[in-house]
Write an enzyme that holds these catalytic residues in place. Structure first.
Site, PDB file in Angstrom:
ATOM      1  N   SER A 196      -7.095   1.956  -2.340  1.00 30.04           N
ATOM      2  CA  SER A 196      -5.863   1.207  -2.599  1.00 30.04           C
ATOM      3  C   SER A 196      -6.260  -0.165  -3.133  1.00 30.04           C
ATOM      4  CB  SER A 196      -5.088   1.039  -1.292  1.00 30.04           C
ATOM      5  OG  SER A 196      -4.145   0.010  -1.434  1.00 30.04           O
ATOM      6  N   LYS A 250     -15.526  -9.113   8.014  1.00 34.16           N
ATOM      7  CA  LYS A 250     -14.444  -9.947   7.457  1.00 34.16           C
ATOM      8  C   LYS A 250     -15.005 -11.241   6.882  1.00 34.16           C
ATOM      9  CE  LYS A 250     -10.660  -7.580   8.057  1.00 34.16           C
ATOM     10  NZ  LYS A 250      -9.850  -7.174   6.905  1.00 34.16           N
ATOM     11  N   GLU A 296     -13.938 -12.241  -5.760  1.00 31.03           N
ATOM     12  CA  GLU A 296     -12.633 -11.892  -6.348  1.00 31.03           C
ATOM     13  C   GLU A 296     -11.447 -12.332  -5.480  1.00 31.03           C
ATOM     14  OE1 GLU A 296     -15.060  -9.856  -5.385  1.00 31.03           O
ATOM     15  OE2 GLU A 296     -14.344  -7.897  -4.714  1.00 31.03           O
ATOM     16  N   GLU A 300     -15.897 -10.182   3.447  1.00 29.60           N
ATOM     17  CA  GLU A 300     -14.680  -9.994   2.640  1.00 29.60           C
ATOM     18  C   GLU A 300     -14.107 -11.351   2.216  1.00 29.60           C
ATOM     19  OE1 GLU A 300     -11.085  -8.656   4.693  1.00 29.60           O
ATOM     20  OE2 GLU A 300     -10.651  -7.316   3.028  1.00 29.60           O
ATOM     21  N   CYS A 328      -8.385  -1.790   3.952  1.00 26.78           N
ATOM     22  CA  CYS A 328      -8.377  -3.037   4.736  1.00 26.78           C
ATOM     23  C   CYS A 328      -9.608  -3.221   5.601  1.00 26.78           C
ATOM     24  CB  CYS A 328      -7.098  -3.178   5.552  1.00 26.78           C
ATOM     25  SG  CYS A 328      -6.650  -1.727   6.444  1.00 26.78           S
ATOM     26  N   GLU A 357       2.297   1.639  -3.403  1.00 26.76           N
ATOM     27  CA  GLU A 357       1.235   2.122  -4.298  1.00 26.76           C
ATOM     28  C   GLU A 357       1.058   3.631  -4.129  1.00 26.76           C
ATOM     29  OE1 GLU A 357      -2.535   0.276  -3.532  1.00 26.76           O
ATOM     30  OE2 GLU A 357      -3.568   1.497  -5.038  1.00 26.76           O
ATOM     31  N   GLU A 385       0.830  -1.213   0.000  1.00 31.27           N
ATOM     32  CA  GLU A 385       0.000   0.000   0.000  1.00 31.27           C
ATOM     33  C   GLU A 385       0.862   1.261   0.000  1.00 31.27           C
ATOM     34  OE1 GLU A 385      -2.723  -0.067   3.289  1.00 31.27           O
ATOM     35  OE2 GLU A 385      -4.244   1.014   2.152  1.00 31.27           O
ATOM     36  N   CYS A 395     -10.457  -1.386  14.419  1.00 34.47           N
ATOM     37  CA  CYS A 395     -10.813  -2.804  14.617  1.00 34.47           C
ATOM     38  C   CYS A 395     -11.009  -3.184  16.077  1.00 34.47           C
ATOM     39  CB  CYS A 395      -9.739  -3.694  14.035  1.00 34.47           C
ATOM     40  SG  CYS A 395      -9.734  -3.622  12.265  1.00 34.47           S
TER      41      CYS A 395
END
Ligand code: HC1
Length: 631
Positions: free
Chosen positions: A354, A393, A401, A396, A334, A310, A307, A564
């Site tokens: 990102s 999560k 993908e 996710e 994230c 990037e 990241e 989190c």
């Protein structure tokens, strides 16, 4: 200040404070089912505090105060001298001196009547309920000796069955209409997925058009679960599937543990909030049968390298190549609740996200490729489990993908609560266990990985690496650099600015991305942060209006209040003070690390040498460690 006497104790409060809040200040507990410390006006005020938006405060404070007192359960009844009848203390503001009693026979009877009426419509098996032991209704019924003699109990469901299979599971048969979920979803998250429908006897908590949670505009953050006093809201239970995998002799079951649960899971075993049990948890995980225990903090270091690189690439593209497709500010990616939020509400900004996968997904990807290859494990036989503080999560992990290696990166994402239950089923007394280290090769993180669990942690970790790589100046933590300091804390929106007064040579690992850093000399790097998606809305509005946040180069968004550590899968209760204690534990753990910067993690650098061959954001790392979210 006004003096109020509660149960003979004098307390001075500012006008407008409710009797319930005044009592709490005096250390007097008045029971309630609709009030939650996170939803009192002061907590809401703090949650929406910010550095760049001071002007908004008074309006927000008023709105927060209005929405924070629903007075729907009526359990908090009190007697006020000189006033007839009983009064709900959460809806009784103090404007004159008053004398209050919080306990009397009339009050106890009234509370018991209300509880008995609630139980007459409450269907479900307490022992099998995920909230058995932490259910606030159950506790009050025990405290007040509630039986079903007078009003009975339903023997069959009054509402359709719970929506099993969804990530957020609603069971209206256990709902007491306290509206905490509705207020949380609106006030902290700005999502409004839940609402109240109907009046009087016909009131119920609903979604738009009565959709199931999976089809509503829910972001799966689970904040509603964490505020629900009963088992009306829970997360999908994946523990049976994980037990089956563990017992399957043909499978290798590997778990990674995220930074936030380790500072919280002890709460399920009687520890004070913020008691870190990282290594005791490793012992327990081995005892229940996991073959390997890896540290998500390790893949958080990997995320920072991807990241952060990037970000440097995007800055180069924008500042040197003058390419207006660079999509700045870059947004962190994230937090899966945040990802779903931007997909629903601000899809035109998806290019700003990102492309780096979250640490959870990166760990899964390297586990089933690099690790499997290196150790001769068949990836089709690896079951990849994660321990996360987060209900989103699960979503996710299941995104279509997330399988670039040909296998699911993560097969099951367990919440802290689910793992705590597994330990209890196995008869494990977690705090009493010895310590066991993580397994190699994904077991040695840096302090930067640890702080991911707190709001501002991803940004701080990224700045430690990006700033040090670009300038060559040592940055071990925010305390080394006054300008980075504002990234820590709990203000809902924060900003920081760093001037890059000198630049160093480009390290070998980034040489395929930029030729030098001269173009950054004298530049000011601006960063922003938001936690709780109601604050994300404020940031996005500011960007749309061309405000100060539109000038940022990098913004961290965390869906949950506090980051989190305040995730929707964390032990219940979670409130402001508990979040602060967990944050303290996380930052203390960071301070114990000798290596505190992701780019100095030797094991991470080895993966680049041995497996990706090139540095971050190269072809192979893009394939496995990055993804793209589409409208
Ligand atoms: Fe998080 Fe993350 S910090 S998202 O908050 O980037 O859930 O704990 O595991 O993936 O590392 C959550 C926590 C977590 C990821 C990391």
């Amino acid at each position: 200040l006004i003096t109020v006497t509660i149960d003979g104790k004098e307390v001075k409060v500012i006008p407008g404070t409710t009797v319930l809040e005044a009592a709490r200040t005096a250390g007097i507990h008045i029971p309630t089912l609709c009030h939650h410390d996170d939803l009192c006006s002061e907590a809401l005020y703090q949650q929406t505090a910010s550095t760049p938006h001071q002007g908004e405060h008074s309006h927000q404070h008023e709105e927060s105060a209005m929405l924070s007192t629903p007075s729907s359960c009526r359990i908090c009844l009190v007697e006020v001298e000189g006033l007839p009848k009983l009064h709900a203390s959460c809806a009784l503001p103090i404007h004159n001196a008053m004398t209050v009693r919080t306990t009397s026979t009339a009050i106890r009877h009234a509370r018991r009547d209300i509880l008995e009426l609630m139980m007459s419509e409450h269907y479900g098996d307490c022992f099998a309920c995920a909230r058995n032991g932490t259910c606030e209704l159950q506790k009050l019924c025990a405290d007040y000796g509630v039986t079903s003699e007078r009003f009975g109990r339903p023997h069959e469901p009054l509402f359709e069955k719970a929506e099993i299979g969804n990530i957020i599971v609603r069971d209206q048969n256990k709902c007491i209409l306290c509206r905490r979920c509705v207020r949380m979803c609106a006030l902290y998250q700005g999502v409004y997925a839940l609402t109240t429908e109907g009046r009087g006897d016909h009131s119920r908590i609903a979604t738009f058009m009565g959709k199931e949670m999976k089809d509503a505009t829910c972001i799966n953050c689970g904040q509603c679960i964490n505020r629900c006093p009963t088992g009306a809201l829970t997360e999908r239970d994946d523990t049976d599937a994980v037990w089956h995998a563990i017992e399957d002799p043909d499978k290798m079951v590997v778990i990674q543990t995220a930074p936030a649960p380790r500072a919280a899971i002890g709460e399920m075993f009687g520890c004070e909030p913020g008691t870190p049990l990282t290594f005791q948890m490793n012992t327990a995980l081995k005892r229940v049968g996991f073959d390997k225990v890896f540290d998500t903090n390790f893949s958080a270091d990997l995320t920072i390298l991807e990241e952060g690189s990037e970000l440097i690439s995007r800055l180069y593209k924008a500042l040197v190549l003058k390419d207006n497709t660079a999509a700045l500010p870059q947004f962190t990616s994230c937090s899966p609740g945040w990802i779903k939020f931007i997909e629903h509400f601000y899809p035109k900004y998806l290019p700003n996200l990102s492309s780096a996968k979250s640490p959870q997904q990166m760990m899964g990807a390297v586990l089933k490729t690099y690790f499997a290859e290196k150790n001769g494990w068949d990836p089709s036989k690896i079951v990849s489990v994660s321990l996360m503080p987060c209900t989103a999560k699960k979503f996710e992990a299941a995104r279509p993908e997330m399988d670039a290696s040909g296998y699911r990166d993560v097969d099951y994402a367990l919440t802290t609560r689910e793992l705590g239950r597994m330990f209890k089923q196995a008869g494990i007394e977690l705090p009493k266990l010895d310590k066991t280290p993580f397994d190699d090769p994904f077991g040695t993180p840096t302090g930067s990985g640890v702080i991911f669990g707190a709001t501002g942690g991803v940004m701080e970790a990224a700045l430690r690496t990006v700033f040090e790589i670009v300038t060559g100046e040592k940055v071990e933590s925010v305390f080394d650099h006054a300008d980075i300091k504002p990234v820590r804390g709990f203000d809902g929106v924060r900003m920081a600015e760093l001037t890059i007064s000198k630049v160093g040579p480009v390290p070998e690992i980034l040489s395929h991305l930029v030729p030098d850093f001269e173009w950054l000399k004298g530049a000011t790097l601006r960063v922003g942060l938001a936690h709780g998606t109601v604050n994300a809305i404020r940031v996005m509005k500011d960007i749309e209006e061309g405000g100060p946040l539109s000038q940022c180069h990098f913004i961290e968004f965390m869906a949950c209040p506090g980051g989190c550590l305040g995730g929707g899968g964390q032990p219940i209760p979670t409130d402001r003070e508990i979040r602060a204690a967990r944050a303290k534990a996380i930052y203390s753990e960071d301070a114990t690390y000798v290596v505190r910067k992701s780019h100095e993690n030797e094991d991470v650098l080895r993966i680049y040498r041995e497996f990706f061959k090139e540095g971050p954001c190269s072809h192979k790392s893009h394939e496995l460690l990055h993804t793209h979210y589409k409208e």
